[in-house]
Design an enzyme around this catalytic site. Structure first.
Site, PDB file in Angstrom:
ATOM      1  N   LYS A 120      -8.270  15.267  -5.788  1.00  0.00           N
ATOM      2  CA  LYS A 120      -7.310  15.535  -6.867  1.00  0.00           C
ATOM      3  C   LYS A 120      -6.826  16.993  -6.813  1.00  0.00           C
ATOM      4  CE  LYS A 120      -7.298  11.477  -8.787  1.00  0.00           C
ATOM      5  NZ  LYS A 120      -6.120  10.626  -8.717  1.00  0.00           N
ATOM      6  N   TYR A 170     -14.010  12.974  -4.578  1.00  0.00           N
ATOM      7  CA  TYR A 170     -12.955  12.488  -5.483  1.00  0.00           C
ATOM      8  C   TYR A 170     -12.265  13.675  -6.166  1.00  0.00           C
ATOM      9  CZ  TYR A 170     -10.847  10.599  -9.726  1.00  0.00           C
ATOM     10  OH  TYR A 170      -9.971  10.305 -10.739  1.00  0.00           O
ATOM     11  N   TYR A 193      -6.517  14.274 -16.862  1.00  0.00           N
ATOM     12  CA  TYR A 193      -7.045  13.441 -17.935  1.00  0.00           C
ATOM     13  C   TYR A 193      -8.499  13.770 -18.195  1.00  0.00           C
ATOM     14  CZ  TYR A 193      -3.623  10.290 -15.649  1.00  0.00           C
ATOM     15  OH  TYR A 193      -2.540   9.739 -15.023  1.00  0.00           O
ATOM     16  N   PHE A 194      -8.866  13.684 -19.461  1.00  0.00           N
ATOM     17  CA  PHE A 194     -10.276  13.738 -19.810  1.00  0.00           C
ATOM     18  C   PHE A 194     -10.791  12.288 -19.746  1.00  0.00           C
ATOM     19  CE2 PHE A 194     -11.465  18.173 -20.301  1.00  0.00           C
ATOM     20  CZ  PHE A 194     -10.260  18.717 -19.898  1.00  0.00           C
ATOM     21  N   ASN A 195     -11.333  11.691 -20.770  1.00  0.00           N
ATOM     22  CA  ASN A 195     -11.960  10.369 -20.577  1.00  0.00           C
ATOM     23  C   ASN A 195     -11.201   9.263 -21.308  1.00  0.00           C
ATOM     24  OD1 ASN A 195     -13.996  12.520 -20.055  1.00  0.00           O
ATOM     25  ND2 ASN A 195     -15.265  10.774 -19.537  1.00  0.00           N
ATOM     26  N   SER A 210      -7.270  14.944 -12.863  1.00  0.00           N
ATOM     27  CA  SER A 210      -8.483  14.615 -13.625  1.00  0.00           C
ATOM     28  C   SER A 210      -9.176  15.893 -14.066  1.00  0.00           C
ATOM     29  CB  SER A 210      -9.412  13.812 -12.721  1.00  0.00           C
ATOM     30  OG  SER A 210     -10.677  13.706 -13.312  1.00  0.00           O
ATOM     31  N   ASP A 228       0.828  -1.203   0.000  1.00  0.00           N
ATOM     32  CA  ASP A 228       0.000   0.000   0.000  1.00  0.00           C
ATOM     33  C   ASP A 228       0.868   1.261   0.000  1.00  0.00           C
ATOM     34  OD1 ASP A 228      -1.886   2.128   1.042  1.00  0.00           O
ATOM     35  OD2 ASP A 228      -3.190   0.361   1.009  1.00  0.00           O
TER      36      ASP A 228
HETATM   37  P1  NAD Z   1      -7.444   1.748 -11.538  1.00  0.00           P
HETATM   38  O1  NAD Z   1      -8.311   1.577 -10.347  1.00  0.00           O
HETATM   39  O2  NAD Z   1      -7.532   0.766 -12.641  1.00  0.00           O
HETATM   40  O3  NAD Z   1      -5.903   1.841 -11.081  1.00  0.00           O
HETATM   41  C1  NAD Z   1      -5.528   2.313  -9.811  1.00  0.00           C
HETATM   42  C2  NAD Z   1      -4.548   1.294  -9.248  1.00  0.00           C
HETATM   43  O4  NAD Z   1      -4.092   1.747  -7.971  1.00  0.00           O
HETATM   44  C3  NAD Z   1      -5.181  -0.074  -9.034  1.00  0.00           C
HETATM   45  O5  NAD Z   1      -4.310  -1.064  -9.543  1.00  0.00           O
HETATM   46  C4  NAD Z   1      -5.309  -0.188  -7.521  1.00  0.00           C
HETATM   47  O6  NAD Z   1      -5.222  -1.527  -7.085  1.00  0.00           O
HETATM   48  C5  NAD Z   1      -4.146   0.678  -7.070  1.00  0.00           C
HETATM   49  N1  NAD Z   1      -4.295   1.277  -5.730  1.00  0.00           N
HETATM   50  C6  NAD Z   1      -5.331   1.999  -5.267  1.00  0.00           C
HETATM   51  N2  NAD Z   1      -5.075   2.420  -4.017  1.00  0.00           N
HETATM   52  C7  NAD Z   1      -3.841   1.958  -3.701  1.00  0.00           C
HETATM   53  C8  NAD Z   1      -3.014   2.073  -2.569  1.00  0.00           C
HETATM   54  N3  NAD Z   1      -3.423   2.736  -1.473  1.00  0.00           N
HETATM   55  N4  NAD Z   1      -1.799   1.501  -2.586  1.00  0.00           N
HETATM   56  C9  NAD Z   1      -1.377   0.816  -3.674  1.00  0.00           C
HETATM   57  N5  NAD Z   1      -2.113   0.667  -4.783  1.00  0.00           N
HETATM   58  C10 NAD Z   1      -3.335   1.229  -4.792  1.00  0.00           C
HETATM   59  O7  NAD Z   1      -7.703   3.219 -12.084  1.00  0.00           O
HETATM   60  P2  NAD Z   1      -7.202   3.913 -13.425  1.00  0.00           P
HETATM   61  O8  NAD Z   1      -8.382   4.167 -14.268  1.00  0.00           O
HETATM   62  O9  NAD Z   1      -6.032   3.227 -13.976  1.00  0.00           O
HETATM   63  O10 NAD Z   1      -6.755   5.315 -12.836  1.00  0.00           O
HETATM   64  C11 NAD Z   1      -5.424   5.588 -12.464  1.00  0.00           C
HETATM   65  C12 NAD Z   1      -5.345   6.989 -11.906  1.00  0.00           C
HETATM   66  O11 NAD Z   1      -5.848   7.907 -12.872  1.00  0.00           O
HETATM   67  C13 NAD Z   1      -6.161   7.212 -10.637  1.00  0.00           C
HETATM   68  O12 NAD Z   1      -5.427   8.074  -9.804  1.00  0.00           O
HETATM   69  C14 NAD Z   1      -7.408   7.894 -11.146  1.00  0.00           C
HETATM   70  O13 NAD Z   1      -7.989   8.699 -10.157  1.00  0.00           O
HETATM   71  C15 NAD Z   1      -6.851   8.726 -12.291  1.00  0.00           C
HETATM   72  N6  NAD Z   1      -7.846   9.067 -13.321  1.00  0.00           N
HETATM   73  C16 NAD Z   1      -8.523   8.065 -13.962  1.00  0.00           C
HETATM   74  C17 NAD Z   1      -9.462   8.405 -14.929  1.00  0.00           C
HETATM   75  C18 NAD Z   1     -10.255   7.338 -15.633  1.00  0.00           C
HETATM   76  O14 NAD Z   1     -11.246   7.671 -16.275  1.00  0.00           O
HETATM   77  N7  NAD Z   1      -9.861   6.074 -15.613  1.00  0.00           N
HETATM   78  C19 NAD Z   1      -9.697   9.748 -15.246  1.00  0.00           C
HETATM   79  C20 NAD Z   1      -8.970  10.721 -14.578  1.00  0.00           C
HETATM   80  C21 NAD Z   1      -8.045  10.381 -13.610  1.00  0.00           C
HETATM   81  N1  UDP Z   2     -23.288   7.722 -19.396  1.00  0.00           N
HETATM   82  C1  UDP Z   2     -24.459   7.086 -19.782  1.00  0.00           C
HETATM   83  N2  UDP Z   2     -24.673   5.807 -19.343  1.00  0.00           N
HETATM   84  C2  UDP Z   2     -23.785   5.135 -18.563  1.00  0.00           C
HETATM   85  C3  UDP Z   2     -22.577   5.784 -18.188  1.00  0.00           C
HETATM   86  C4  UDP Z   2     -22.369   7.078 -18.618  1.00  0.00           C
HETATM   87  O1  UDP Z   2     -25.277   7.669 -20.487  1.00  0.00           O
HETATM   88  O2  UDP Z   2     -24.058   3.983 -18.178  1.00  0.00           O
HETATM   89  C5  UDP Z   2     -23.016   9.090 -19.887  1.00  0.00           C
HETATM   90  C6  UDP Z   2     -22.785  10.116 -18.792  1.00  0.00           C
HETATM   91  O3  UDP Z   2     -24.022  10.682 -18.404  1.00  0.00           O
HETATM   92  C7  UDP Z   2     -21.863  11.111 -19.488  1.00  0.00           C
HETATM   93  C8  UDP Z   2     -21.032  10.228 -20.423  1.00  0.00           C
HETATM   94  O4  UDP Z   2     -21.798   9.027 -20.606  1.00  0.00           O
HETATM   95  O5  UDP Z   2     -22.618  12.008 -20.275  1.00  0.00           O
HETATM   96  C9  UDP Z   2     -19.661   9.870 -19.877  1.00  0.00           C
HETATM   97  O6  UDP Z   2     -19.831   9.331 -18.585  1.00  0.00           O
HETATM   98  P1  UDP Z   2     -18.587   8.691 -17.786  1.00  0.00           P
HETATM   99  O7  UDP Z   2     -19.100   8.285 -16.435  1.00  0.00           O
HETATM  100  O8  UDP Z   2     -17.953   7.675 -18.636  1.00  0.00           O
HETATM  101  O9  UDP Z   2     -17.550   9.899 -17.681  1.00  0.00           O
HETATM  102  P2  UDP Z   2     -17.621  11.251 -16.776  1.00  0.00           P
HETATM  103  O10 UDP Z   2     -19.069  11.646 -16.652  1.00  0.00           O
HETATM  104  O11 UDP Z   2     -17.016  10.904 -15.471  1.00  0.00           O
HETATM  105  O12 UDP Z   2     -16.826  12.239 -17.545  1.00  0.00           O
END
Ligand code: NAD
Ligand code: UDP
Length: 349
Positions: A153, A149, A181-183, A125, A59
């Protein structure tokens, strides 16, 4: 060549980044507690690249483990993904989110200070912007997160800004890049690593792929009365491999610069829910049944990036198409219908 600690490296974005780091010749150390991922992802990263990852299971909040890690596997930079990321859950369990995302980062920075590692790329994010006042969103837009959340960040960004300022003032140059990051969607073109959400996906793209593979009956579209072109929500979807490459570029920036900078990673293009469904159907030939339901609480109408700063500072821009996002995400989902869980048990994968 850098030696990089990737926290949360077994996760969705982390695993793709480890592939790109290894492909670029860097050495990778991974720390993960597998609270939202599988060790199988690390195995597959090594299989894809033919290169080793040094894995520490534990962790990021465990200071003694971090101290031991920095001693046993000296690194010069850190890419920090480890965090909890479900927006809805963060509203229900705020303390767990601040503890993991904020306190976890503080512990990591303290251990980095002790080990004199002063370069970090942080997973921020677009959520930090909240409901945008103007589109596209540039980095100087006001930060207005509206869930724990997003606050976690934004708080870490402030911590990093202050940490860099103090280090630079003390003559110990530190550098931090927060990537907003966006999506991220899609998967590695091999289809061997990808997004593996536990339980019902809360994000659009994995929901679509799970409907397509038959795990779910239909997609619920959250509202078609938004002030957008077709009434459904608009987001800036980017290929996870592009996102991963943005981190490799950010590492290069860290080596040459000091101080803190926040940079958007997005394509600059908004795609609606229905456009995404159509693009997926076109790319894969698979129908995605959907039904329009009420808006999701806390949603915003539209959000897309101004990616100019990433181009200017990092020389980065997204290169993958929407079709490639759909195609690769589908390849991963088809080959791994139950994510890593079922496949880990099957030989030869
Ligand atoms: P994910 O959950 O797949 O990856 C996160 C990883 O961190 C996992 O492997 C989890 O096991 C590990 N983890 C969590 N807490 C931990 C801890 N305390 N110690 C050690 N390991 C730990 O998520 P992801 O989508 O790969 O996202 C990675 C990062 O990007 C995150 O910080 C997330 O907030 C950020 N982010 C993700 C998105 C998205 O849409 N996926 C968008 C914006 C930002
Ligand atoms: N969304 C949807 N159905 C779902 C999940 C998401 O219509 O089951 C829509 C949501 O309302 C948004 C877009 O898809 O308009 C992207 O959603 P997501 O949760 O993937 O990303 P975020 O809203 O966190 O940017």
């Amino acid at each position: 060549m850098a030696r990089v600690l990737v926290t949360g490296g077994a996760g969705y974005i982390g695993s793709h980044t480890m592939v790109e780091l290894l492909a670029a010749g860097h050495e990778v150390v991974c720390l993960d507690n597998f609270c939202n991922s599988s060790p199988e992802a690390v195995e597959r990263v090594q299989a894809i690249t033919g290169r080793p990852v040094r894995l520490f299971t534990g962790d990021v909040r465990d200071r003694s483990l971090l101290d031991a890690l920095f001693r046993a596997a000296p690194v010069d930079s850190v890419i920090h993904y480890a965090a909890l990321k479900a927006v809805g859950e963060s509203v229900a369990r705020p303390l767990a989110y601040y503890e993991n995302n904020l306190a976890g980062t503080l512990t990591l920075l303290q251990a980095m200070d002790a080990a004199q590692v002063r370069r970090i790329v942080f997973s921020s994010s677009a959520t930090v912007y909240g409901a945008p006042q103007r589109l596209p969103i540039a980095e100087d837009a006001p930060l207005a997160p509206f869930n724990p959340y997003g606050h976690s960040k934004a708080m870490v960004e402030q911590v990093l800004r202050d940490w860099c300022a103090a280090a630079v003032a003390a003559g110990r140059p530190a550098a931090a890049v927060a990537l907003r990051y966006f999506n991220p969607v899609g998967a590695h073109p091999s289809g061997r690593i990808g997004e593996d959400p536990a339980g019902t996906p809360s994000n659009l793209f994995p929901f679509i792929t799970q409907v397509a593979v038959g795990r779910r009956a239909e997609l619920a579209v959250f509202g078609n009365d938004w002030p957008t072109e077709d009434g459904t929500g608009v987001r800036d979807y980017l290929h996870v491999v592009d996102l991963a490459r943005g981190h490799v570029r950010a590492l290069d920036w860290l080596v040459a610069h000091g101080g803190f900078v926040a940079i958007n990673l997005g394509t600059g293009r908004g795609i609606s829910v229905l456009q995404m469904v159509q693009a997926f159907e076109r790319a894969t030939g698979v129908r995605v049944p959907y039904r329009v339901v009420a808006r999701r609480p806390g949603d915003i109408a539209a959000c897309w990036a101004d990616p100019a700063l990433a181009q200017r500072l990092l020389g980065w821009q997204a290169t993958h198409t929407l079709e490639q996002m759909c195609d690769s995400g589908w390849r991963w989902q088809q080959a791994n219908p139950d994510g890593y869980r079922s496949q880990a048990a099957r030989p030869g994968r």
